[in-house]
Design an enzyme around this catalytic site. Structure first.
Site, PDB file in Angstrom:
ATOM      1  N   ASN A  21      10.463   6.490  10.788  1.00 18.38           N
ATOM      2  CA  ASN A  21       9.430   7.401  11.232  1.00 18.38           C
ATOM      3  C   ASN A  21       8.587   7.743  10.009  1.00 18.38           C
ATOM      4  OD1 ASN A  21       8.077   8.927  13.051  1.00 18.38           O
ATOM      5  ND2 ASN A  21       9.852  10.098  13.698  1.00 18.38           N
ATOM      6  N   SER A  22       7.464   7.098   9.879  1.00 18.65           N
ATOM      7  CA  SER A  22       6.553   7.322   8.753  1.00 18.65           C
ATOM      8  C   SER A  22       5.257   7.884   9.319  1.00 18.65           C
ATOM      9  CB  SER A  22       6.278   6.014   8.018  1.00 18.65           C
ATOM     10  OG  SER A  22       7.477   5.438   7.580  1.00 18.65           O
ATOM     11  N   PRO A  23       5.161   9.204   9.408  1.00 16.30           N
ATOM     12  CA  PRO A  23       4.038   9.804  10.118  1.00 16.30           C
ATOM     13  C   PRO A  23       2.694   9.748   9.401  1.00 16.30           C
ATOM     14  CG  PRO A  23       5.455  11.513   9.247  1.00 16.30           C
ATOM     15  CD  PRO A  23       6.133  10.205   8.973  1.00 16.30           C
ATOM     16  N   ARG A  28       3.311   4.864   4.644  1.00 11.56           N
ATOM     17  CA  ARG A  28       3.421   3.455   5.022  1.00 11.56           C
ATOM     18  C   ARG A  28       2.895   2.553   3.912  1.00 11.56           C
ATOM     19  NH1 ARG A  28       2.391   6.087  10.027  1.00 11.56           N
ATOM     20  NH2 ARG A  28       0.145   5.997   9.812  1.00 11.56           N
TER      21      ARG A  28
END
Length: 135
Positions: A21-23, A28
């Site tokens: 989970n890379s919001p 990223r």
């Protein structure tokens, strides 16, 4: 940390699939720098909130609405959709099996296009750590 482990496994010749989970886009991009552009394939799994709420087995959205919990991505925590994913899969429209098929095909096409497939894994000796045969 997870990106560093992915890189270590890639360097040892393993194909790594990691769900993270890379919001935020900058998170990223950092992961892509660590893992390396040749080994970084970004699949964006998307879904609208109405569908997520229907699927919510833990009733997290209802708890959030009632003020019982906080810190939900896209609601009270920021979420930035990826700017340039290799593939976007909207699970509101496709079954899990269909998404998996699309993902496998997109990854295979990406590998062929980028000619990154070596056909064999590196040996430990090639990395300079110890003697080993090709696996």
């Amino acid at each position: 940390r997870a990106s560093h482990i992915c890189k270590m496994l890639n360097d040892d010749g393993h194909l790594v699939i990691a769900c993270m989970n890379s919001p935020l886009e900058n998170q990223r991009q950092i992961a892509k720098q660590i893992i390396g552009e040749d080994n970084f394939f970004l699949a964006y799994i998307s879904c609208d909130f109405a569908t997520l709420r229907k699927r919510d087995p833990k009733n997290l959205y209802a708890k959030f609405d009632a003020g019982l919990i906080k810190n939900m991505l896209g609601l009270d925590l920021p979420y930035e959709p990826p700017e340039n994913p290799n593939i976007t899969l909207n699970t509101a429209f496709y079954t899990k099996e269909t998404c998996i098929g699309h993902l496998i095909r997109a990854y295979a096409q990406w590998k062929i296009k980028n000619r990154n497939y070596q056909g064999r894994r590196k040996t430990r000796n090639e990395k300079g750590s110890c003697n080993s045969t090709t696996r």
